[in-house]
Design a protein around this motif. Sequence first.
Motif, PDB file in Angstrom:
ATOM      1  N   UNK A 107     -32.610  29.122   1.271  1.00  0.00           N
ATOM      2  CA  UNK A 107     -31.382  28.352   1.023  1.00  0.00           C
ATOM      3  C   UNK A 107     -31.470  27.708  -0.353  1.00  0.00           C
ATOM      4  N   UNK A 108     -30.348  27.745  -1.075  1.00  0.00           N
ATOM      5  CA  UNK A 108     -30.316  27.168  -2.420  1.00  0.00           C
ATOM      6  C   UNK A 108     -30.371  25.647  -2.324  1.00  0.00           C
ATOM      7  N   UNK A 109     -31.238  25.047  -3.103  1.00  0.00           N
ATOM      8  CA  UNK A 109     -31.374  23.584  -3.146  1.00  0.00           C
ATOM      9  C   UNK A 109     -30.961  23.114  -4.535  1.00  0.00           C
ATOM     10  N   UNK A 110     -29.856  22.404  -4.613  1.00  0.00           N
ATOM     11  CA  UNK A 110     -29.350  21.933  -5.907  1.00  0.00           C
ATOM     12  C   UNK A 110     -30.127  20.682  -6.328  1.00  0.00           C
ATOM     13  N   UNK A 111     -30.931  20.831  -7.365  1.00  0.00           N
ATOM     14  CA  UNK A 111     -31.710  19.708  -7.905  1.00  0.00           C
ATOM     15  C   UNK A 111     -31.369  19.619  -9.384  1.00  0.00           C
ATOM     16  N   UNK A 112     -30.644  18.595  -9.758  1.00  0.00           N
ATOM     17  CA  UNK A 112     -30.261  18.387 -11.160  1.00  0.00           C
ATOM     18  C   UNK A 112     -31.065  17.212 -11.688  1.00  0.00           C
ATOM     19  N   UNK A 113     -31.900  17.475 -12.692  1.00  0.00           N
ATOM     20  CA  UNK A 113     -32.725  16.395 -13.251  1.00  0.00           C
ATOM     21  C   UNK A 113     -32.052  15.849 -14.497  1.00  0.00           C
ATOM     22  N   UNK A 114     -32.267  14.581 -14.737  1.00  0.00           N
ATOM     23  CA  UNK A 114     -31.820  13.950 -15.967  1.00  0.00           C
ATOM     24  C   UNK A 114     -32.837  14.320 -17.040  1.00  0.00           C
ATOM     25  N   UNK A 115     -32.449  15.233 -17.928  1.00  0.00           N
ATOM     26  CA  UNK A 115     -33.424  15.756 -18.884  1.00  0.00           C
ATOM     27  C   UNK A 115     -33.985  14.670 -19.795  1.00  0.00           C
TER      28      UNK A 115
ATOM     29  N   UNK B 229     -35.338  23.163 -23.205  1.00  0.00           N
ATOM     30  CA  UNK B 229     -35.990  22.182 -22.360  1.00  0.00           C
ATOM     31  C   UNK B 229     -36.362  22.692 -20.982  1.00  0.00           C
ATOM     32  N   UNK B 230     -36.295  23.996 -20.753  1.00  0.00           N
ATOM     33  CA  UNK B 230     -36.507  24.527 -19.412  1.00  0.00           C
ATOM     34  C   UNK B 230     -37.940  24.340 -18.929  1.00  0.00           C
ATOM     35  N   UNK B 231     -38.908  24.371 -19.828  1.00  0.00           N
ATOM     36  CA  UNK B 231     -40.298  24.165 -19.393  1.00  0.00           C
ATOM     37  C   UNK B 231     -40.459  22.779 -18.773  1.00  0.00           C
ATOM     38  N   UNK B 232     -39.932  21.755 -19.431  1.00  0.00           N
ATOM     39  CA  UNK B 232     -40.051  20.402 -18.884  1.00  0.00           C
ATOM     40  C   UNK B 232     -39.192  20.227 -17.636  1.00  0.00           C
ATOM     41  N   UNK B 233     -38.050  20.931 -17.565  1.00  0.00           N
ATOM     42  CA  UNK B 233     -37.205  20.849 -16.369  1.00  0.00           C
ATOM     43  C   UNK B 233     -37.940  21.421 -15.159  1.00  0.00           C
TER      44      UNK B 233
END
Length: 839
Positions: free
Chosen positions: A780-788, A808-812
């Motif tokens: 199941x898709x889990x929507x996790x949006x981080x404050x970059x 910034x994908x590595x840090x995300x």
Amino acid sequence: MVGITGPAKAMGEAVGRATAEGPGALRALLDGLEGAELREAALALHLRACRGKGGQTVAAALAGLARRDLGWSADEADLLLSRILGGEAGVAPHELRADFTALVPLAVAACEQAGDFSRSHVRTLRRIAEGLRGFSQDGFSLLRDRLDALLARETRVDPGLLPRHVLDGFDEYGPRMRAAHAEPLAGPGVAAFLAHCALLDKPRATRVWRRRAAELLAGAERGAEVVRLLLEGVTDQAAHRVNDPDPVGMGIPTLASAANTSLVRGLSWAALEVREEWVVPLLGAVALHAGTGLGGSGGMCRSQPIATAAVAALGECPADRAEAAVAELARLPKRVVNRTVVKGIARATEAVAARAGMTASMLRERAVPALKLDGRGVREAALGAYAAELAVREPGTALLSFRGPEGRLLKTAPKEVREACAEELKELRAGLRKLSALLAEERGRLEGHLAAGTTWPAEDWQRYYADHPVTGAVARALVWEAGDGSGGWTAGLPERSGGGWALAGADGTARPVGAGDRLRLWHPLRAGDEEVAEWRAALLDREERQPFKQVFREVYPLTPAERETASYSNRFAGHVLRYGQARALMTGRGWAGNHLGHFSDGYSSEMVKELPAPGELPAAEGTRWRARFFVDLADEGGASGDGAAVLCATDQVRFERRAAAAGPRGPWEQAPLEEVPALVLSEALRDVDLFVGVASVGADPDWRDRGEDRAYGDYWMRWGFGELGEGARVRRETLARLLPRTRIADRVELTDRFLRVRGELGAYRIHLGSGNVLREPSDAYLCVVVDRSREAGRAAGKVFLPFEEDGGMLSVILSKAFLLAADDRITDPTITAQLRRGR
């Protein structure tokens, strides 16, 4: 002006009655008038003609009056011109073209007799006439010649009084300059000099024009100051709608009216006669401001005519100004994307470099200023009892710090410094901004050399790179290769060795840089897998971050599929990108092309980038390469408010070459992929991979849940959880080295496409390309949006990250891994709600 109220109204009524009675009555009326009354009658007849009244009777009478000397004044000539051109015109542009030989002759006669007239209006009439060549109206050729004669007539200059077309009132620039600089503008000789400058309506000035400009400038009191003030005025002039008489382009914001645009063009060329240090930087500032797109971006310049003239003037700088001119020209492509101006920049750069007898790259590196930094890259200043230090540190960061009387380091200026040394502090902060901007330029320039494979003799490398107080901070954080001409190259990071330099290898050995060596930037494409792995491990062990991706740089060798297609690459075709973000990335990486949108020719575009040539290669030698990236409009739900595209679809990448000897105007020819140099191919495809990786709708975690707008949902799933691209593979390799050093090492493992994380409440898989998260075992898709700015910063603080150029994908990914490893402590309600549903 004449003909507004009083007797003019009565004359208009008399002319109307006579016209209605017939040609004989009108002729009798005119024969009985003379002087001011006859001019009033002519004005009344002209007004009727502009309103489409009177037919052949009025036209015949106007033709007769246009052949007579009626003693017209300058105000009356302006009134006639304003009736046929401009915002207050009584005739539409298409009507003026249809009745050109009926409406224009009386105005031309008035200008000829008045001696002074609005050159802006006459110049516009001449442009309209040029578009009517071959027109069958009687007397057209003679009328066009009379317009030419008017424009060739020497401008009447009254002492201390500017001609009306110089800094005219059709825009905001002219009145602002007249008000701000009244005193120097009134100086002896200034009016004649500016009147000459205003005659330049082309991008380039002839030798005859320049000789006359030099004579007039020498005879103008404070002439050089006037040039500087008026050009500086253009650099801070906001784009606005001008009330220009020219009907073409009206309503489109620009910097100045047609006449004042010509004036600024002339000032740009006249500035070359001024032997002051401000000249070249000011021409660069004019080109940058005028060439930047409306609103700060885009291909529609604030003023293309001004930008092209300033760029062309920079290209004519003599050899002793060549370094500064090339430095200014090199700054422009970062902001200026208009294709016409960009081509002019290339021509100007090659011209000034050839005049100096060296390549543009060689000139640019010689023109990098030290900004008063010493050999350590430091500039110190005493501020009362405190000391300020402006410094540049590897890998190219500008810092301003303060030290108190007791030696304690302070990050901000204390209150007593802010109060007692405000001006000195202001200067230091300006220096910090300038240093930061210069470092950004140097990073971009060195990355261009990396992509081009430039080589330097050891003496130049040491002087302009390793030892330079600004460039050195960037250069010393990069891996270089040294070769003595025997065919072998040895790589290493620069380090001081006695009185010279050596290259320290990944294994700790050092190779001295000899006087006969040549040096180039190391590129992973030329290295073996083992060497690349050694350098990546070495930088991670040392926790050294580079100014741009070099050691961790992605490479794109030719694939079997591309050998099959032969002439084009489909490697990145079929992706859906957020157009605004993609366009910004393309522009930032030097790609230019038409905009996409719901307007004519807006349904497809070719984004083009000329790849850098080796810096030591003379302009007329070798082969130049460029890439073409095709994108198409992909909107299914309309467009933005201005009609611009919201989404675009990617297509082929093709390559073209041109013999350098053919010059910048030479033809390009398509090249098979197998004949494209490996560096050219790899660097171009790396750019395209960046556009896809950052701007794809698959990288948008909110795309899946968009209510009724479900477009490209299948693509989102394929991209968000599919095979890894080259950038994601480098990310995977980096994570393999980083994760064992983290406190969650026992809770994570890498698979082919995912980072698997074991939390307290469940297990999760984070895709290494998109950062999207699936929850096990249901996927199941889990929507996790981080404050970059916050979460990614925390992760970066805990773990050394060797690069962040991929959006910034590595840090995300690391942020999500740390978060999910402690899923029982998550408090974000948008995430906890999803976790509860999954139980």
